[in-house]
Scaffold this motif. Structure first.
Motif, PDB file in Angstrom:
ATOM      1  N   ILE A 108      41.592  32.747  33.062  1.00 20.19           N
ATOM      2  CA  ILE A 108      41.552  31.314  33.393  1.00 20.19           C
ATOM      3  C   ILE A 108      41.230  31.108  34.878  1.00 20.19           C
ATOM      4  N   PRO A 109      41.950  31.787  35.835  1.00 23.05           N
ATOM      5  CA  PRO A 109      41.558  31.621  37.236  1.00 23.05           C
ATOM      6  C   PRO A 109      40.161  32.133  37.533  1.00 23.05           C
ATOM      7  N   LEU A 110      39.718  33.188  36.820  1.00 27.10           N
ATOM      8  CA  LEU A 110      38.362  33.698  37.031  1.00 27.10           C
ATOM      9  C   LEU A 110      37.335  32.655  36.606  1.00 27.10           C
ATOM     10  N   SER A 111      37.598  31.978  35.491  1.00 25.30           N
ATOM     11  CA  SER A 111      36.706  30.907  35.028  1.00 25.30           C
ATOM     12  C   SER A 111      36.664  29.770  36.042  1.00 25.30           C
ATOM     13  N   ASN A 112      37.827  29.428  36.631  1.00 27.72           N
ATOM     14  CA  ASN A 112      37.864  28.376  37.649  1.00 27.72           C
ATOM     15  C   ASN A 112      37.035  28.770  38.868  1.00 27.72           C
ATOM     16  N   PHE A 113      37.057  30.050  39.217  1.00 28.70           N
ATOM     17  CA  PHE A 113      36.269  30.531  40.351  1.00 28.70           C
ATOM     18  C   PHE A 113      34.767  30.410  40.071  1.00 28.70           C
ATOM     19  N   ILE A 114      34.360  30.803  38.877  1.00 27.40           N
ATOM     20  CA  ILE A 114      32.931  30.827  38.540  1.00 27.40           C
ATOM     21  C   ILE A 114      32.379  29.419  38.299  1.00 27.40           C
ATOM     22  N   PHE A 115      33.130  28.625  37.513  1.00 25.39           N
ATOM     23  CA  PHE A 115      32.601  27.324  37.070  1.00 25.39           C
ATOM     24  C   PHE A 115      33.242  26.113  37.749  1.00 25.39           C
ATOM     25  N   GLY A 116      34.363  26.325  38.448  1.00 25.03           N
ATOM     26  CA  GLY A 116      35.080  25.191  39.038  1.00 25.03           C
ATOM     27  C   GLY A 116      36.058  24.554  38.074  1.00 25.03           C
ATOM     28  N   VAL A 117      35.996  24.955  36.790  1.00 21.02           N
ATOM     29  CA  VAL A 117      36.915  24.461  35.747  1.00 21.02           C
ATOM     30  C   VAL A 117      37.226  25.600  34.781  1.00 21.02           C
ATOM     31  N   ASP A 118      38.234  25.404  33.938  1.00 19.69           N
ATOM     32  CA  ASP A 118      38.604  26.408  32.932  1.00 19.69           C
ATOM     33  C   ASP A 118      37.725  26.242  31.692  1.00 19.69           C
ATOM     34  N   LYS A 119      36.846  27.224  31.445  1.00 18.73           N
ATOM     35  CA  LYS A 119      35.963  27.181  30.274  1.00 18.73           C
ATOM     36  C   LYS A 119      36.312  28.257  29.247  1.00 18.73           C
ATOM     37  N   THR A 120      37.483  28.910  29.424  1.00 19.79           N
ATOM     38  CA  THR A 120      37.811  30.040  28.549  1.00 19.79           C
ATOM     39  C   THR A 120      37.921  29.635  27.077  1.00 19.79           C
ATOM     40  N   GLN A 121      38.270  28.352  26.824  1.00 16.32           N
ATOM     41  CA  GLN A 121      38.418  27.904  25.433  1.00 16.32           C
ATOM     42  C   GLN A 121      37.086  27.840  24.696  1.00 16.32           C
ATOM     43  N   SER A 122      35.973  27.934  25.448  1.00 18.73           N
ATOM     44  CA  SER A 122      34.653  27.903  24.803  1.00 18.73           C
ATOM     45  C   SER A 122      33.938  29.250  24.869  1.00 18.73           C
ATOM     46  N   TRP A 123      34.609  30.267  25.444  1.00 17.59           N
ATOM     47  CA  TRP A 123      33.978  31.583  25.558  1.00 17.59           C
ATOM     48  C   TRP A 123      33.859  32.263  24.186  1.00 17.59           C
ATOM     49  N   SER A 124      32.730  32.986  24.009  1.00 18.54           N
ATOM     50  CA  SER A 124      32.532  33.707  22.747  1.00 18.54           C
ATOM     51  C   SER A 124      31.616  34.902  22.962  1.00 18.54           C
ATOM     52  N   ILE A 125      32.014  36.076  22.447  1.00 17.94           N
ATOM     53  CA  ILE A 125      31.144  37.248  22.426  1.00 17.94           C
ATOM     54  C   ILE A 125      31.113  37.796  21.004  1.00 17.94           C
ATOM     55  N   PHE A 126      29.945  38.237  20.593  1.00 15.38           N
ATOM     56  CA  PHE A 126      29.744  38.797  19.235  1.00 15.38           C
ATOM     57  C   PHE A 126      30.154  37.807  18.144  1.00 15.38           C
ATOM     58  N   GLY A 127      30.034  36.519  18.421  1.00 15.32           N
ATOM     59  CA  GLY A 127      30.382  35.510  17.414  1.00 15.32           C
ATOM     60  C   GLY A 127      31.866  35.306  17.194  1.00 15.32           C
ATOM     61  N   LEU A 128      32.701  35.923  18.050  1.00 18.60           N
ATOM     62  CA  LEU A 128      34.155  35.776  17.916  1.00 18.60           C
ATOM     63  C   LEU A 128      34.610  34.446  18.515  1.00 18.60           C
ATOM     64  N   ASN A 129      35.764  33.935  18.052  1.00 18.80           N
ATOM     65  CA  ASN A 129      36.301  32.714  18.635  1.00 18.80           C
ATOM     66  C   ASN A 129      36.910  33.005  20.016  1.00 18.80           C
ATOM     67  N   SER A 130      37.339  31.960  20.711  1.00 20.70           N
ATOM     68  CA  SER A 130      37.800  32.126  22.094  1.00 20.70           C
ATOM     69  C   SER A 130      39.047  33.010  22.193  1.00 20.70           C
ATOM     70  N   VAL A 131      39.981  32.868  21.246  1.00 16.58           N
ATOM     71  CA  VAL A 131      41.211  33.681  21.273  1.00 16.58           C
ATOM     72  C   VAL A 131      40.879  35.159  21.104  1.00 16.58           C
ATOM     73  N   GLN A 132      39.965  35.456  20.166  1.00 22.54           N
ATOM     74  CA  GLN A 132      39.565  36.845  19.931  1.00 22.54           C
ATOM     75  C   GLN A 132      38.763  37.398  21.109  1.00 22.54           C
ATOM     76  N   THR A 133      37.921  36.550  21.709  1.00 22.50           N
ATOM     77  CA  THR A 133      37.130  36.954  22.883  1.00 22.50           C
ATOM     78  C   THR A 133      38.046  37.312  24.048  1.00 22.50           C
ATOM     79  N   LEU A 134      39.037  36.464  24.305  1.00 21.72           N
ATOM     80  CA  LEU A 134      39.991  36.747  25.381  1.00 21.72           C
ATOM     81  C   LEU A 134      40.799  38.011  25.069  1.00 21.72           C
ATOM     82  N   GLY A 135      41.059  38.236  23.777  1.00 22.07           N
ATOM     83  CA  GLY A 135      41.751  39.451  23.352  1.00 22.07           C
ATOM     84  C   GLY A 135      40.945  40.701  23.688  1.00 22.07           C
ATOM     85  N   ILE A 136      39.623  40.672  23.405  1.00 19.36           N
ATOM     86  CA  ILE A 136      38.744  41.795  23.731  1.00 19.36           C
ATOM     87  C   ILE A 136      38.714  42.037  25.240  1.00 19.36           C
TER      88      ILE A 136
END
Length: 496
Positions: A108-136
């Motif tokens: 979350i703080p890393l997202s704030n650094f990069i984008f100025g806001v928290d975008k972690t809830q929209s992050w996705s890799i390999f088609g996974l949802n945000s919770v699974q992406t953050l888990g990876i």
């Protein structure tokens, strides 16, 4: 070679303590919950818990400077080994859950650094949802932490020093910019100081006795974590002098820093400002620190007579700096906590309790045990991230089980301190408590304050109708204490 290994200096140790204990987010959270009225509670928590407890640790650390076992060694020498093992094991278990929590939350703080806001809830890799992406990402992070930490204390020291410096600078920015805004606005505080500002909260949810007591619990927990550096006494240069000095300086700086920081926030934060959003539903304990720093930049821009658009941009850059500072700080804390609690548990306790591989050290650290610890954390993260609702509920239960388990060892340590003071056979090169009566008073105060906080933590969910959290909060210490009792009893039987 171990003999030529660099020892921790006073500055490095202070930065490690500062990184492990001081939470910048505790200040905006305190202001969000109680306004100026949070300051007396923070001072009360510092006087009745943090300072007396820190001085106990300083005495322990100086007396057992050659001990590798940290809090276990202290309690074992002062009371007995079984008592020490139960307290240490319960304390260690809570840090496993801390690593699971922060492993996912650090993005979350890393997202704030990069984008100025928290975008972690929209992050996705390999088609996974945000919770699974953050888990990876959390699993990759745990592997990285474990590999780097196992290389030795020198590598960790550089990272924790960077984290401590970043947060220290964040606090300087808060105070300097807050005072600058105050001067530019002609000395007018954004949050008025009149009419009981230090006794009543502007937050409508914090008016009752029960809610105010819940804030005392919050204030006590804001000072948690100093016992972690107990395992570093043997790694410290001129330990009997440096260790107590570092603990004392850190305790005073942290307590004063919290009070000043909360007060200065009133220079640029008002509950009725639309931009601040303190009174809106979007503001939570999770994001209030970023909203606060963004607002500080915005208010600075307005105080400098910039356009609204320029003030908004300035606010976003303050939020970005907050993001990178918190990321570095959490990283520093992660590196320290990845080895220090485990080091105390493995090296301090009798080797026969553990498999032989677990007790072997490389670069002064139990690297094999660190890998096992990393694997356990990864398994829990994977279960929580990919297990659906049932796994999420499982993690809620784990968190409730460890909430009380994390602070009960403070009571164990305080009780052991009385045994420590009563044993004249233990050499005490440094004494903050010159008389046994002062030591007793400090012990009773710490036990009373932490005991009250724990009782309230247990009954508070039940008052709000959440009976199961209360039940699991009680089951947690019983479960972890029971496991520790079984492990040590099995060891005793082997010895017989």
């Amino acid at each position: 070679m171990i003999m030529t290994k660099k020892k921790l200096t006073l500055t490095a140790l202070i930065l490690m303590i500062f990184t492990s204990v001081f939470g910048f987010t505790n200040m905006p959270r305190a202001f969000f919950l109680m306004g100026y009225a949070s300051i007396p509670w923070y001072i009360l928590a510092a006087l009745t818990f943090f300072l007396p407890f820190a001085f106990m640790l300083a005495e322990f650390g100086a007396a057992f400077k050659d001990s590798k076992g940290g809090i276990y060694s202290w309690m074992a020498e002062s009371i007995n080994p079984k008592f020490a093992f139960i307290g240490t094991f319960m304390w260690y278990a809570s840090y496993i859950i801390w690593m699971v929590n922060v492993g996912s939350g650090i993005w979350i703080p890393l997202s704030n650094f990069i984008f100025g806001v928290d975008k972690t809830q929209s992050w996705s890799i390999f088609g996974l949802n945000s919770v699974q992406t953050l888990g990876i990402l959390a699993i990759i992070w745990i592997i990285f932490i474990t590999v780097v930490s196992s290389k030795g204390l020198d590598k960790i020291k550089k990272i924790t020093s960077a984290g401590g410096t970043a947060v220290a600078l964040l606090n300087v920015i808060l105070i300097v910019v807050g005072l600058l805004i105050l001067v530019l606005n002609g000395g007018e505080m954004a949050q008025p100081l009149s009419g009981g500002a230090f006794t009543s909260s502007p937050n409508a949810s914090y008016q009752s006795i029960i809610s105010i007591f819940s804030f005392l619990v919050f204030a006590i927990f804001a000072y948690g974590g100093i016992e972690v550096i107990g395992g570093l006494v043997d790694e410290t240069e001129n330990a009997e002098v440096t260790f107590p000095k570092a603990v004392t300086i850190s305790a005073l700086v942290i307590a004063i820093g919290y009070a000043i920081g909360i007060f200065v926030m009133g220079a640029f934060t008002n509950w009725d400002f639309a931009y601040t959003q303190f009174s809106s539903a979007e503001t939570t304990l999770g994001n209030v620190a970023y909203i606060t720093m963004n607002n500080m930049g915005y208010q600075l821009g307005l105080a400098m007579n910039l356009t609204d658009a320029a003030a908004v941009t300035m606010g976003n850059w303050f939020s970005r700096y907050m993001g990178i500072s918190m990321f570095l700080s959490l990283s520093g804390a992660f590196f320290t906590l990845s080895f220090s609690p485990l080091k105390q548990l493995i090296e301090g306790t009798p080797k026969e309790i553990w498999p032989s591989k677990w007790t072997k050290t490389v670069n002064g650290l139990p690297t094999y045990a660190m890998k096992i610890q990393g694997a356990i954390v990864i398994v829990i993260i994977a279960l929580v991230s990919f297990g659906g609702d049932s796994a999420a509920k499982f993690f809620e239960i784990l968190t409730a089980m460890t909430n009380v388990s994390m602070t009960i060892p403070y009571i164990f340590i305080a009780l052991a301190f009385m045994g420590f003071k009563n044993k004249d056979s233990i050499k005490k090169p440094f004494e903050m408590y010159k008389s046994k009566s002062k030591a007793k008073l400090a012990t009773y105060m710490v036990i009373l304050v932490v005991g009250f906080a724990n009782v309230f933590t247990i009954i508070s969910p039940a008052i709000d109708g959440d009976i199961m959290t209360t039940v699991w909060s009680i089951v947690g210490p019983i479960f972890f204490g029971g496991v520790a009792w079984w492990l040590f009893s099995r060891y005793e039987n082997k010895q017989k």
